[in-house]
Design an enzyme around this catalytic site. Sequence first.
Site, mmCIF file in Angstrom:
data_model
loop_
_atom_site.group_PDB
_atom_site.id
_atom_site.type_symbol
_atom_site.label_atom_id
_atom_site.label_comp_id
_atom_site.label_asym_id
_atom_site.label_seq_id
_atom_site.Cartn_x
_atom_site.Cartn_y
_atom_site.Cartn_z
ATOM 1 N N CYS A 2 1.106 -1.136 -0.150
ATOM 2 C CA CYS A 2 0.037 -0.355 0.029
ATOM 3 C C CYS A 2 0.410 0.885 -0.331
ATOM 4 O O CYS A 2 2.124 1.323 0.056
ATOM 5 C CB CYS A 2 -0.654 0.004 1.578
ATOM 6 S SG CYS A 2 -1.968 -1.691 1.178
ATOM 7 N N ARG A 27 5.410 0.119 -6.580
ATOM 8 C CA ARG A 27 5.166 -0.703 -4.885
ATOM 9 C C ARG A 27 4.350 -1.805 -4.382
ATOM 10 O O ARG A 27 4.307 -2.692 -4.441
ATOM 11 C CB ARG A 27 4.636 0.480 -3.564
ATOM 12 C CG ARG A 27 5.501 1.124 -3.084
ATOM 13 C CD ARG A 27 5.186 2.173 -2.248
ATOM 14 N NE ARG A 27 5.200 1.223 -1.233
ATOM 15 C CZ ARG A 27 6.563 1.537 -0.238
ATOM 16 N NH1 ARG A 27 7.358 2.538 0.021
ATOM 17 N NH2 ARG A 27 6.469 0.649 1.725
ATOM 18 N N TRP A 74 -3.445 -2.656 -1.502
ATOM 19 C CA TRP A 74 -2.381 -3.902 -1.663
ATOM 20 C C TRP A 74 -3.508 -4.875 -0.691
ATOM 21 O O TRP A 74 -3.501 -4.737 0.032
ATOM 22 C CB TRP A 74 -1.376 -4.318 -1.797
ATOM 23 C CG TRP A 74 -0.985 -5.679 -1.045
ATOM 24 C CD1 TRP A 74 -0.612 -6.549 -0.229
ATOM 25 C CD2 TRP A 74 -0.540 -6.565 -2.659
ATOM 26 N NE1 TRP A 74 -0.201 -7.865 -0.969
ATOM 27 C CE2 TRP A 74 0.269 -7.636 -2.445
ATOM 28 C CE3 TRP A 74 0.446 -5.637 -3.712
ATOM 29 C CZ2 TRP A 74 0.977 -8.386 -2.620
ATOM 30 C CZ3 TRP A 74 1.072 -6.895 -4.649
ATOM 31 C CH2 TRP A 74 1.447 -8.289 -3.828
ATOM 32 N N ASN A 100 -2.244 1.904 5.979
ATOM 33 C CA ASN A 100 -0.775 0.694 5.355
ATOM 34 C C ASN A 100 -1.170 0.227 6.744
ATOM 35 O O ASN A 100 -0.432 0.356 8.327
ATOM 36 C CB ASN A 100 0.236 1.448 4.978
ATOM 37 C CG ASN A 100 0.299 2.257 3.432
ATOM 38 O OD1 ASN A 100 -0.582 2.066 2.814
ATOM 39 N ND2 ASN A 100 1.720 2.442 3.316
ATOM 40 N N GLU A 481 19.989 -16.065 -6.938
ATOM 41 C CA GLU A 481 19.692 -14.860 -7.489
ATOM 42 C C GLU A 481 19.262 -15.322 -9.162
ATOM 43 O O GLU A 481 17.649 -14.563 -9.261
ATOM 44 C CB GLU A 481 20.524 -14.617 -7.427
ATOM 45 C CG GLU A 481 19.735 -12.497 -8.117
ATOM 46 C CD GLU A 481 18.884 -12.272 -7.239
ATOM 47 O OE1 GLU A 481 18.228 -12.802 -6.296
ATOM 48 O OE2 GLU A 481 18.102 -10.943 -6.878
ATOM 49 N N LYS A 485 15.507 -14.033 -10.101
ATOM 50 C CA LYS A 485 14.812 -13.369 -10.973
ATOM 51 C C LYS A 485 13.834 -14.184 -12.493
ATOM 52 O O LYS A 485 12.897 -13.166 -12.600
ATOM 53 C CB LYS A 485 16.266 -13.144 -11.843
ATOM 54 C CG LYS A 485 16.184 -11.036 -11.721
ATOM 55 C CD LYS A 485 16.963 -10.239 -10.696
ATOM 56 C CE LYS A 485 15.843 -10.256 -9.318
ATOM 57 N NZ LYS A 485 16.175 -9.456 -8.006
ATOM 58 N N GLU A 488 10.556 -15.019 -11.273
ATOM 59 C CA GLU A 488 10.058 -13.331 -10.873
ATOM 60 C C GLU A 488 9.208 -12.376 -11.445
ATOM 61 O O GLU A 488 8.612 -12.375 -11.917
ATOM 62 C CB GLU A 488 9.947 -12.798 -9.488
ATOM 63 C CG GLU A 488 11.378 -12.461 -9.125
ATOM 64 C CD GLU A 488 12.250 -11.044 -8.408
ATOM 65 O OE1 GLU A 488 11.437 -11.451 -7.519
ATOM 66 O OE2 GLU A 488 12.988 -11.499 -8.091
ATOM 67 N N HIS A 504 23.234 -35.727 -6.625
ATOM 68 C CA HIS A 504 21.840 -36.995 -5.177
ATOM 69 C C HIS A 504 20.419 -35.890 -5.833
ATOM 70 O O HIS A 504 20.361 -36.465 -4.327
ATOM 71 C CB HIS A 504 22.488 -35.302 -4.344
ATOM 72 C CG HIS A 504 24.055 -35.707 -3.727
ATOM 73 N ND1 HIS A 504 24.517 -36.913 -3.546
ATOM 74 C CD2 HIS A 504 25.383 -35.319 -4.179
ATOM 75 C CE1 HIS A 504 25.953 -36.411 -3.154
ATOM 76 N NE2 HIS A 504 26.146 -35.176 -3.824
ATOM 77 N N LYS A 599 6.771 -4.305 -3.692
ATOM 78 C CA LYS A 599 8.284 -3.915 -3.850
ATOM 79 C C LYS A 599 8.161 -4.226 -2.305
ATOM 80 O O LYS A 599 9.910 -4.330 -2.174
ATOM 81 C CB LYS A 599 8.470 -2.318 -4.770
ATOM 82 C CG LYS A 599 9.784 -1.861 -4.397
ATOM 83 C CD LYS A 599 10.510 -2.788 -5.377
ATOM 84 C CE LYS A 599 11.674 -1.739 -5.481
ATOM 85 N NZ LYS A 599 12.394 -3.260 -5.290
HETATM 86 C C1 F6R Z 1 13.204 -9.886 -5.838
HETATM 87 C C2 F6R Z 1 12.441 -9.184 -4.902
HETATM 88 C C3 F6R Z 1 12.686 -9.471 -3.781
HETATM 89 C C4 F6R Z 1 13.315 -8.436 -2.177
HETATM 90 C C5 F6R Z 1 12.776 -8.635 -0.574
HETATM 91 C C6 F6R Z 1 13.929 -8.356 0.235
HETATM 92 O O1 F6R Z 1 13.819 -8.702 -6.877
HETATM 93 O O2 F6R Z 1 12.973 -7.704 -5.124
HETATM 94 O O3 F6R Z 1 12.637 -10.736 -3.014
HETATM 95 O O4 F6R Z 1 14.850 -8.190 -1.982
HETATM 96 O O5 F6R Z 1 11.341 -8.626 -0.625
HETATM 97 O O6 F6R Z 1 13.186 -6.519 0.330
HETATM 98 P P1 F6R Z 1 13.917 -6.155 0.288
HETATM 99 O O7 F6R Z 1 15.604 -5.774 -0.285
HETATM 100 O O8 F6R Z 1 13.460 -4.346 0.208
HETATM 101 O O9 F6R Z 1 14.588 -5.805 2.504
#
Ligand code: F6R
Length: 604
Positions: A2, A27, A74, A100, A481, A485, A488, A504, A599
């Site tokens: 939110c 966000r 949200w 929020n 990672e 990426k 998502e 394994h 976000k």
């Molecule tokens: C992946 C992504 C999320 C954040 C996670 C933590 O691309 O952006 O996995 O890394 O939600 O967020 P922060 O870094 O803001 O604590």
Amino acid sequence: MCGIVGYIGRREAAPLLLEGLQRLEYRGYDSAGLAIHARNPGLKSAKAAGRVRDLESRLPKRFSGTTGIAHTRWATHGAPDDANAHPHLDATGRVAVVHNGIIDNASDLRARLAADGVTLASDTDTEVLAHLIGRSTAETLEARVREALGHIEGTYGIAVLHAGFPDRIVAARNGSPVVLGIGEHEMFVASDVAALVAHTRQVVTLDDGEMATLTADDYRTCTTEGSRTAPAPETVEWAAESYDLGGHDTYMHKEISEQADAVDRVLRGRIDDRFATVHLGGLNMDAREARGVRRVKILGCGSAYHAGLIGAQLVEELARIPADAEPASEFRYRNAVVDPDTLYVAVSQSGETYDTLAAVQELKRKGARVLGVVNVVGSAIARETDGGVYVHAGPEVCVVSTKCFTNTAVAFALLALHLGRIRDLSVSDGRRIIAGLRRLPEQIAEILRGEEEIRRLAAEYAEARSMMFVGRVRGYPVALEASLKLKEVSYVHAEAYPASELKHGPLALIEPALPTVAVLPDDDLLEKNRATLEEIKARGGPILAVGHERQEKADHTLVVPRNEPELDPVLLGVPLQLLAYHTALTLGRDIDKPRNLAKSVTVE
Ligand code: F6R
């Protein structure tokens, strides 16, 4: 998650609020709404499920007024529809609230209000706040809000309008960010500076348990118990243009492309050539304390956790201190042993991730020393920790993290170098790492120049229904990672395994329809990694390798420049960000706002 924006001043509020909401779109949200003090006394409000532009198209022609609040929602309690969108009004329509966070005792409060004859118009937790404020008869709006908050258990960032007090907005914070923006004869309130930097860079960040009353010319803050507070205004570094697309089609592409500059920033002013170390002024830890550290435990979520895995390896390699990383979301629930000689490090781009913040608070309560590796200056985690390293990536708008991941890995290299040089890392090794760090920006730029090749490969692999990512030791966090990426942003299923674990179990999956991305730097494990490629090839699995030289067994190799082996993960991740980006582009995904994701995850 939110978003909140509020305005009080002399300009028309509605266009400013809509613009603020658009700045918060990144966000993630599912509905939006706003309320203003109309010129004829009384509140007007409008709400719409969907995007901010849907709300805009629904606004009546005459929606004039110079004070208002707005929200992107949200959904947590209740479906993402018009009725559940904020602002929520009380029964008389004279109070409007945007919120929020989550009110934990909302169902009790709803039941009590219903028993008192109040008709609830939505399924939300927030609506109870509007009714509670509306029922208060305290003298000032501040006192009414305080009284209502006294009934609430849970987290909130709120902004409130009341038709009986048309010259003010009251805001309050407990666990969900609220910043005030101070302008010339106008004031803003928001959950994120992104909503207000286009108008002012002077901000006051509320603490948990703090509230504020804003008028056009002034603001006053106090605790939710009523004692006056005097937080000092700060100047936000990030300019409004940092939130623009700057000629790119998506923020993800912009942010990937910015990484050479971003890495340059995290290094700037920190390297000490004379002693072959780095200055990290914000650590608040002297050499004697640093020498007393027996373990390092790194906590973060998602990409931040993956950057923490790279950080743990760097700390072990450079400082020879046992180190590991764990998802903060797990750590906080498992009643972990908290050891006084362990240095805890919380990692977060936003500095607001609830799971990470909760882990920090639990550690602090148990007396641990906690550092933050954080991007957003003044964010909750930055404020709760004892010190730390800012990663200076600049604002990251795309929901998925790219430049912040890279900068966080570099920030960990700085921390590890600092700890190492206080302990046993030699001057020559210190110099070697510093020289490597200095080469990173140009080497990232070189990788980015190879984007066209990656675009072609992505188009080729985009048909795959699933992808495997493997790496050993330094390559493994990179594989994790890269797999996150890809899934998502492109919604292609992806898994990451240590290359050593393949035989394994997961080897059973390898077949011509499952491509493997193998991260294989030219380090002392290269031969072992080559053996893994043989195993995959023997089962007909297509291979895309990422490393320092072409791999015979791979169908394609993305070659990245050589640096010092300890810094390999920083560079190996970059082409794989582009792979995820171009796969998503080929598949026509909503790159900056992947489905179901937000976000900053400020709720449990
Ligand atoms: C992946 C992504 C999320 C954040 C996670 C933590 O691309 O952006 O996995 O890394 O939600 O967020 P922060 O870094 O803001 O604590």
